[in-house]
Design a protein around this motif. Structure first.
Motif, PDB file in Angstrom:
ATOM      1  N   ASP A  87       0.781  -1.229   0.000  1.00  0.00           N
ATOM      2  CA  ASP A  87       0.000   0.000   0.000  1.00  0.00           C
ATOM      3  C   ASP A  87       0.819   1.290   0.000  1.00  0.00           C
ATOM      4  O   ASP A  87       0.439   2.255  -0.661  1.00  0.00           O
ATOM      5  CB  ASP A  87      -0.948   0.035   1.206  1.00  0.00           C
ATOM      6  CG  ASP A  87      -2.002  -1.061   1.141  1.00  0.00           C
ATOM      7  OD1 ASP A  87      -2.267  -1.559   0.025  1.00  0.00           O
ATOM      8  OD2 ASP A  87      -2.547  -1.418   2.192  1.00  0.00           O
ATOM      9  N   GLU A  88       1.895   1.339   0.729  1.00  0.00           N
ATOM     10  CA  GLU A  88       2.647   2.584   0.871  1.00  0.00           C
ATOM     11  C   GLU A  88       3.893   2.631  -0.020  1.00  0.00           C
ATOM     12  O   GLU A  88       4.811   3.417   0.225  1.00  0.00           O
ATOM     13  CB  GLU A  88       3.012   2.796   2.335  1.00  0.00           C
ATOM     14  CG  GLU A  88       1.758   2.962   3.196  1.00  0.00           C
ATOM     15  CD  GLU A  88       2.061   3.111   4.663  1.00  0.00           C
ATOM     16  OE1 GLU A  88       3.227   3.322   5.026  1.00  0.00           O
ATOM     17  OE2 GLU A  88       1.113   3.031   5.457  1.00  0.00           O
ATOM     18  N   VAL A  89       3.902   1.831  -1.072  1.00  0.00           N
ATOM     19  CA  VAL A  89       5.065   1.779  -1.950  1.00  0.00           C
ATOM     20  C   VAL A  89       5.319   3.133  -2.613  1.00  0.00           C
ATOM     21  O   VAL A  89       6.471   3.524  -2.826  1.00  0.00           O
ATOM     22  CB  VAL A  89       4.948   0.645  -2.992  1.00  0.00           C
ATOM     23  CG1 VAL A  89       3.885   0.954  -4.034  1.00  0.00           C
ATOM     24  CG2 VAL A  89       6.287   0.385  -3.654  1.00  0.00           C
ATOM     25  N   ALA A  90       4.272   3.889  -2.903  1.00  0.00           N
ATOM     26  CA  ALA A  90       4.449   5.208  -3.530  1.00  0.00           C
ATOM     27  C   ALA A  90       5.237   6.142  -2.608  1.00  0.00           C
ATOM     28  O   ALA A  90       6.092   6.910  -3.072  1.00  0.00           O
ATOM     29  CB  ALA A  90       3.104   5.817  -3.893  1.00  0.00           C
ATOM     30  N   ASP A  91       4.971   6.066  -1.311  1.00  0.00           N
ATOM     31  CA  ASP A  91       5.713   6.886  -0.348  1.00  0.00           C
ATOM     32  C   ASP A  91       7.185   6.470  -0.308  1.00  0.00           C
ATOM     33  O   ASP A  91       8.074   7.317  -0.246  1.00  0.00           O
ATOM     34  CB  ASP A  91       5.098   6.765   1.051  1.00  0.00           C
ATOM     35  CG  ASP A  91       3.676   7.307   1.107  1.00  0.00           C
ATOM     36  OD1 ASP A  91       3.381   8.277   0.379  1.00  0.00           O
ATOM     37  OD2 ASP A  91       2.878   6.751   1.871  1.00  0.00           O
ATOM     38  N   CYS A  92       7.418   5.170  -0.355  1.00  0.00           N
ATOM     39  CA  CYS A  92       8.799   4.668  -0.357  1.00  0.00           C
ATOM     40  C   CYS A  92       9.528   5.123  -1.619  1.00  0.00           C
ATOM     41  O   CYS A  92      10.695   5.538  -1.554  1.00  0.00           O
ATOM     42  CB  CYS A  92       8.806   3.147  -0.263  1.00  0.00           C
ATOM     43  SG  CYS A  92       8.092   2.501   1.260  1.00  0.00           S
ATOM     44  N   GLU A  93       8.848   5.038  -2.744  1.00  0.00           N
ATOM     45  CA  GLU A  93       9.462   5.465  -4.000  1.00  0.00           C
ATOM     46  C   GLU A  93       9.781   6.954  -3.977  1.00  0.00           C
ATOM     47  O   GLU A  93      10.793   7.390  -4.519  1.00  0.00           O
ATOM     48  CB  GLU A  93       8.560   5.111  -5.178  1.00  0.00           C
ATOM     49  CG  GLU A  93       8.524   3.616  -5.438  1.00  0.00           C
ATOM     50  CD  GLU A  93       7.519   3.201  -6.486  1.00  0.00           C
ATOM     51  OE1 GLU A  93       6.583   3.981  -6.784  1.00  0.00           O
ATOM     52  OE2 GLU A  93       7.659   2.078  -7.011  1.00  0.00           O
ATOM     53  N   ARG A  94       8.934   7.729  -3.339  1.00  0.00           N
ATOM     54  CA  ARG A  94       9.192   9.176  -3.211  1.00  0.00           C
ATOM     55  C   ARG A  94      10.451   9.417  -2.385  1.00  0.00           C
ATOM     56  O   ARG A  94      11.265  10.280  -2.731  1.00  0.00           O
ATOM     57  CB  ARG A  94       7.991   9.873  -2.576  1.00  0.00           C
ATOM     58  CG  ARG A  94       8.174  11.348  -2.345  1.00  0.00           C
ATOM     59  CD  ARG A  94       8.131  12.129  -3.641  1.00  0.00           C
ATOM     60  NE  ARG A  94       8.269  13.548  -3.336  1.00  0.00           N
ATOM     61  CZ  ARG A  94       9.042  14.374  -3.998  1.00  0.00           C
ATOM     62  NH1 ARG A  94       9.718  13.967  -5.039  1.00  0.00           N
ATOM     63  NH2 ARG A  94       9.123  15.635  -3.647  1.00  0.00           N
ATOM     64  N   LEU A  95      10.621   8.681  -1.307  1.00  0.00           N
ATOM     65  CA  LEU A  95      11.839   8.816  -0.504  1.00  0.00           C
ATOM     66  C   LEU A  95      13.074   8.449  -1.322  1.00  0.00           C
ATOM     67  O   LEU A  95      14.108   9.121  -1.238  1.00  0.00           O
ATOM     68  CB  LEU A  95      11.753   7.951   0.750  1.00  0.00           C
ATOM     69  CG  LEU A  95      10.775   8.413   1.822  1.00  0.00           C
ATOM     70  CD1 LEU A  95      10.682   7.376   2.937  1.00  0.00           C
ATOM     71  CD2 LEU A  95      11.185   9.768   2.370  1.00  0.00           C
ATOM     72  N   ILE A  96      12.956   7.402  -2.110  1.00  0.00           N
ATOM     73  CA  ILE A  96      14.081   7.002  -2.959  1.00  0.00           C
ATOM     74  C   ILE A  96      14.387   8.094  -3.980  1.00  0.00           C
ATOM     75  O   ILE A  96      15.552   8.417  -4.232  1.00  0.00           O
ATOM     76  CB  ILE A  96      13.794   5.651  -3.639  1.00  0.00           C
ATOM     77  CG1 ILE A  96      13.799   4.548  -2.576  1.00  0.00           C
ATOM     78  CG2 ILE A  96      14.808   5.361  -4.740  1.00  0.00           C
ATOM     79  CD1 ILE A  96      13.315   3.211  -3.070  1.00  0.00           C
ATOM     80  N   MET A  97      13.355   8.691  -4.549  1.00  0.00           N
ATOM     81  CA  MET A  97      13.561   9.763  -5.510  1.00  0.00           C
ATOM     82  C   MET A  97      14.246  10.967  -4.845  1.00  0.00           C
ATOM     83  O   MET A  97      15.180  11.556  -5.414  1.00  0.00           O
ATOM     84  CB  MET A  97      12.232  10.201  -6.133  1.00  0.00           C
ATOM     85  CG  MET A  97      12.399  11.185  -7.280  1.00  0.00           C
ATOM     86  SD  MET A  97      10.900  11.492  -8.230  1.00  0.00           S
ATOM     87  CE  MET A  97       9.807  12.105  -6.984  1.00  0.00           C
ATOM     88  N   LEU A  98      13.823  11.318  -3.644  1.00  0.00           N
ATOM     89  CA  LEU A  98      14.462  12.420  -2.925  1.00  0.00           C
ATOM     90  C   LEU A  98      15.932  12.113  -2.629  1.00  0.00           C
ATOM     91  O   LEU A  98      16.786  12.995  -2.715  1.00  0.00           O
ATOM     92  CB  LEU A  98      13.704  12.713  -1.622  1.00  0.00           C
ATOM     93  CG  LEU A  98      12.321  13.339  -1.788  1.00  0.00           C
ATOM     94  CD1 LEU A  98      11.583  13.362  -0.444  1.00  0.00           C
ATOM     95  CD2 LEU A  98      12.413  14.735  -2.377  1.00  0.00           C
ATOM     96  N   ALA A  99      16.210  10.847  -2.335  1.00  0.00           N
ATOM     97  CA  ALA A  99      17.596  10.457  -2.079  1.00  0.00           C
ATOM     98  C   ALA A  99      18.426  10.543  -3.363  1.00  0.00           C
ATOM     99  O   ALA A  99      19.564  11.013  -3.346  1.00  0.00           O
ATOM    100  CB  ALA A  99      17.652   9.050  -1.503  1.00  0.00           C
ATOM    101  N   ARG A 100      17.852  10.131  -4.470  1.00  0.00           N
ATOM    102  CA  ARG A 100      18.562  10.221  -5.755  1.00  0.00           C
ATOM    103  C   ARG A 100      18.856  11.666  -6.123  1.00  0.00           C
ATOM    104  O   ARG A 100      19.896  11.975  -6.698  1.00  0.00           O
ATOM    105  CB  ARG A 100      17.746   9.564  -6.865  1.00  0.00           C
ATOM    106  CG  ARG A 100      17.785   8.076  -6.838  1.00  0.00           C
ATOM    107  CD  ARG A 100      17.039   7.499  -8.002  1.00  0.00           C
ATOM    108  NE  ARG A 100      17.124   6.046  -7.988  1.00  0.00           N
ATOM    109  CZ  ARG A 100      16.294   5.248  -8.621  1.00  0.00           C
ATOM    110  NH1 ARG A 100      15.305   5.755  -9.343  1.00  0.00           N
ATOM    111  NH2 ARG A 100      16.442   3.937  -8.564  1.00  0.00           N
ATOM    112  N   GLU A 101      17.929  12.545  -5.796  1.00  0.00           N
ATOM    113  CA  GLU A 101      18.105  13.971  -6.089  1.00  0.00           C
ATOM    114  C   GLU A 101      19.101  14.623  -5.143  1.00  0.00           C
ATOM    115  O   GLU A 101      19.536  15.753  -5.381  1.00  0.00           O
ATOM    116  CB  GLU A 101      16.764  14.702  -5.979  1.00  0.00           C
ATOM    117  CG  GLU A 101      15.745  14.296  -7.028  1.00  0.00           C
ATOM    118  CD  GLU A 101      14.360  14.855  -6.760  1.00  0.00           C
ATOM    119  OE1 GLU A 101      14.133  15.436  -5.663  1.00  0.00           O
ATOM    120  OE2 GLU A 101      13.494  14.701  -7.628  1.00  0.00           O
TER     121      GLU A 101
END
Length: 66
Positions: free
Chosen positions: A18-32
């Motif tokens: 369910d919360e995979v979108a939130d996890c992906e957002r954190l990963i994107m912020l880390a990549r940035e």
């Protein structure tokens, strides 16, 4: 900023829960470079065991093909 994640983060990603979108957002912020993700090694043991246990349960329900 350092963001610490734990075993539920790993399971969310691995199982696409369910919360995979939130996890992906954190990963994107880390990549940035906006944040740094910290994943303690001990947070990998529980997800690994969970995935192994689920695989064994699935295999137990699948009849062997002769």
């Amino acid at each position: 900023m350092i963001v610490a994640v734990e075993s539920n983060f790993v399971l969310e990603m691995a199982l696409r829960q369910d919360e995979v979108a939130d996890c992906e957002r954190l990963i994107m912020l880390a990549r940035e470079g906006t944040i740094k993700l910290a994943i303690p090694a001990c947070s990998l043991f529980e997800p690994y065991e969970t995935l192994v246990r689920r695989r064994k349960q699935r295999e137990a329900h699948i009849p062997e093909v002769a």
